[in-house]
Design an enzyme around this catalytic site. Structure first.
Site, PDB file in Angstrom:
ATOM      1  N   SER A 215       4.227   2.171  -7.087  1.00  0.00           N
ATOM      2  CA  SER A 215       3.654   2.980  -5.780  1.00  0.00           C
ATOM      3  C   SER A 215       2.516   2.237  -5.246  1.00  0.00           C
ATOM      4  O   SER A 215       3.374   0.264  -5.018  1.00  0.00           O
ATOM      5  CB  SER A 215       2.391   4.178  -6.307  1.00  0.00           C
ATOM      6  OG  SER A 215       2.026   4.509  -5.228  1.00  0.00           O
ATOM      7  N   ASN A 216       1.992   1.995  -4.105  1.00  0.00           N
ATOM      8  CA  ASN A 216       1.228   1.502  -3.064  1.00  0.00           C
ATOM      9  C   ASN A 216       0.066   1.960  -2.923  1.00  0.00           C
ATOM     10  O   ASN A 216      -0.465   2.621  -3.154  1.00  0.00           O
ATOM     11  CB  ASN A 216       2.180   1.084  -2.469  1.00  0.00           C
ATOM     12  CG  ASN A 216       2.631   2.396  -1.456  1.00  0.00           C
ATOM     13  OD1 ASN A 216       1.751   2.710  -1.087  1.00  0.00           O
ATOM     14  ND2 ASN A 216       3.285   2.942  -1.230  1.00  0.00           N
ATOM     15  N   ARG A 217      -0.530   0.430  -1.989  1.00  0.00           N
ATOM     16  CA  ARG A 217      -2.008   1.418  -2.009  1.00  0.00           C
ATOM     17  C   ARG A 217      -2.300   1.988  -0.998  1.00  0.00           C
ATOM     18  O   ARG A 217      -3.809   1.580  -0.667  1.00  0.00           O
ATOM     19  CB  ARG A 217      -2.595  -0.950  -1.303  1.00  0.00           C
ATOM     20  CG  ARG A 217      -2.591  -1.658  -2.653  1.00  0.00           C
ATOM     21  CD  ARG A 217      -2.572  -2.515  -2.210  1.00  0.00           C
ATOM     22  NE  ARG A 217      -5.152  -3.052  -2.299  1.00  0.00           N
ATOM     23  CZ  ARG A 217      -5.120  -4.123  -1.267  1.00  0.00           C
ATOM     24  NH1 ARG A 217      -4.390  -4.869  -0.630  1.00  0.00           N
ATOM     25  NH2 ARG A 217      -6.607  -3.563  -0.914  1.00  0.00           N
ATOM     26  N   SER A 218      -1.291   2.520  -0.367  1.00  0.00           N
ATOM     27  CA  SER A 218      -1.207   3.446   0.176  1.00  0.00           C
ATOM     28  C   SER A 218      -2.693   4.960  -0.475  1.00  0.00           C
ATOM     29  O   SER A 218      -3.096   5.382  -0.870  1.00  0.00           O
ATOM     30  CB  SER A 218      -0.778   3.900   0.997  1.00  0.00           C
ATOM     31  OG  SER A 218      -0.823   5.602   1.835  1.00  0.00           O
ATOM     32  N   ALA A 282       3.458   6.153   3.652  1.00  0.00           N
ATOM     33  CA  ALA A 282       3.733   4.590   2.603  1.00  0.00           C
ATOM     34  C   ALA A 282       5.382   4.981   1.968  1.00  0.00           C
ATOM     35  O   ALA A 282       4.520   5.026   0.398  1.00  0.00           O
ATOM     36  CB  ALA A 282       2.508   3.545   2.279  1.00  0.00           C
TER      37      ALA A 282
END
Ligand code: CTP
Length: 410
Positions: A215-218, A282
């Site tokens: 995943s990502n930091r959103s 994101a």
């Protein structure tokens, strides 16, 4: 108003009715948040409410006298109940007991609050709180249905532990949900009235196996703020949300998704019913080529993952739009960059055929992921506007204003 507070509440005249339930103390927090947002708050307590708390906290926070007894009030010539009902932009009753709800449904006016409600032409927001059986009783349900039919907005009650110690539906809605309901009714004739806005939020999760994902930091904060700002501007909002820790905003249709592919399906499936698309999610550009059906066990040596491209949702939207398959009026994209921010964003604006792109440098500490602030530049085909460092809620309001202006001019 405090920084980041919803603009729609600034200068609004809120009459806050507090009735006699154990949840009455929570109305203090609501009163405080309203005042912090710049609203003028006049509190009316029923006599029963004064058994649960005194008028003092409301008077202290609102810096206005608290009205209780109708007859005492009539002696005070500059505050007749008619006056309160006429100055209200919205009448909020939180908590609203089953008894007060019943009186309102039948037009009774036996105390200052119910008389004010009867005389008031402003929208009514009710936040019921009571025992689960009282809420579930057909009498209460019918009364609530009547009031809803007449245009009242009902927020909650929520499920959870009740004062009796039992679990059930009857808890007063969270302050943020009540604020959301107030914001929605105040904004219902706003610049996006009647427009269907679809907002995406959060970072997608692409599973490797049943316990791991990429995943990502959103955090989803920007997208949730956009959904709320659009709702406050009168829009009918659908929020397609990747997993976040944020509560669902009041008055917004929420669709929970996990992966880029699920998000693509949700967005493309709703295009025919969308006027404005705001892609703030994101979305993963790559996902694991295979998702293992069982947990991947560790082995000696390295593990190599093969990643494969996901669908570019905005590119797919642009194609459909060009083929005349989408009734979209406006598409807004986001560009999270760490270098050559404006050049990369303008390239994306053109490549994805967007009407507007919100560019931000996510390597700056006060901007982008996880924080509550964002410094952004809005780019359109005809120009660009560099904005100062703003709370994400404030940036969302600016974006919504620009969207409304573009629609107005279109
Ligand atoms: N986006 C999308 N579908 C994807 C990936 C991104 O619709 N699969 C959207 C995002 O929601 C955002 C915009 O595209 O509004 C920009 O995303 P980004 O990934 O930064 O842009 P790319 O064009 O993929 O550019 P690059 O990866 O080269 O930075």
């Amino acid at each position: 108003a405090q920084r980041g507070a919803a603009m729609i509440l600034q200068g609004a005249n809120v009459v806050l009715g507090v009735t006699g339930g154990i949840a009455a103390y929570k109305a203090i927090d609501l009163c405080s948040k309203l005042v912090q947002a710049g609203a003028g708050v006049d509190v009316i307590m029923t006599e029963a409410a004064t058994h649960f708390l005194t008028p003092l906290p409301f008077q202290t926070l609102s810096k206005r006298p608290v009205s209780i007894d109708q007859f005492q009030l009539l002696r005070d010539m500059d505050m007749a109940h008619i006056e309160l009902s006429k100055k209200a932009d919205v009448l909020v009753i939180a908590p609203a007991t089953a008894n007060t709800i019943a009186k309102l449904a039948h037009g009774l006016a036996d105390n200052l609050l119910t008389s004010t409600a009867l005389a008031c032409t402003a929208p009514l927001v009710l936040a019921p709180a009571m025992d689960a059986d009282m809420w579930a009783h057909p009498a209460t349900q019918e009364n609530v249905a009547h009031l809803t039919e007449r245009g009242a907005t009902i927020v909650g009650p929520e499920e959870g532990r009740l004062a009796s110690g039992r679990m059930g539906r009857g808890r007063l809605a969270e302050t943020n949900a009540v604020l959301g309901a107030i914001r929605q009714v105040l904004g219902r004739n706003g610049p996006l009235a009647g427009q269907r806005v679809l907002v995406t939020a959060g970072g997608t999760e692409e599973p490797l196996d049943p316990v791991r994902y990429i995943s990502n930091r959103s955090s989803g904060k920007m997208g949730y703020a956009l959904a709320e700002a659009s709702r406050d501007a009168g829009a009918l909002v659908t929020l397609v949300s990747a997993p976040t820790s944020l509560p669902a905003p009041f008055g917004v249709d929420i669709v929970h998704v996990r992966t880029a592919s699920e998000m693509a399906q949700a967005v493309l499936g709703a295009l025919q019913r969308t006027d404005v698309l705001i892609m703030s999610a994101a979305v993963a550009d790559y996902r694991p080529a295979e998702t293992a059906p069982q947990k991947i066990k560790k082995m000696p040596g390295d593990l190599t993952l093969t990643l494969t491209r996901t669908m570019d949702i905005l590119a797919a939207v642009a194609e459909r739009r060009q083929a005349g398959q989408a009734g979209l009026r406006l598409v807004v994209g986001f560009a999270a960059e760490t270098q050559n921010v404006l050049a990369n964003a303008r390239d994306k604006l053109e490549r994805k055929r967007l009407d507007m792109i919100v560019a931000n440098d996510v390597s700056a500490s006060a901007s982008g992921f996880e924080v509550d602030t964002n410094q952004a530049t809005l780019l359109t085909m005809s120009g660009q506007e560099a904005l100062p460092l703003l709370a994400k809620t404030e940036l969302a309001e600016v974006i919504v204003q620009r969207v409304a202006a573009m629609l107005g001019g279109a």
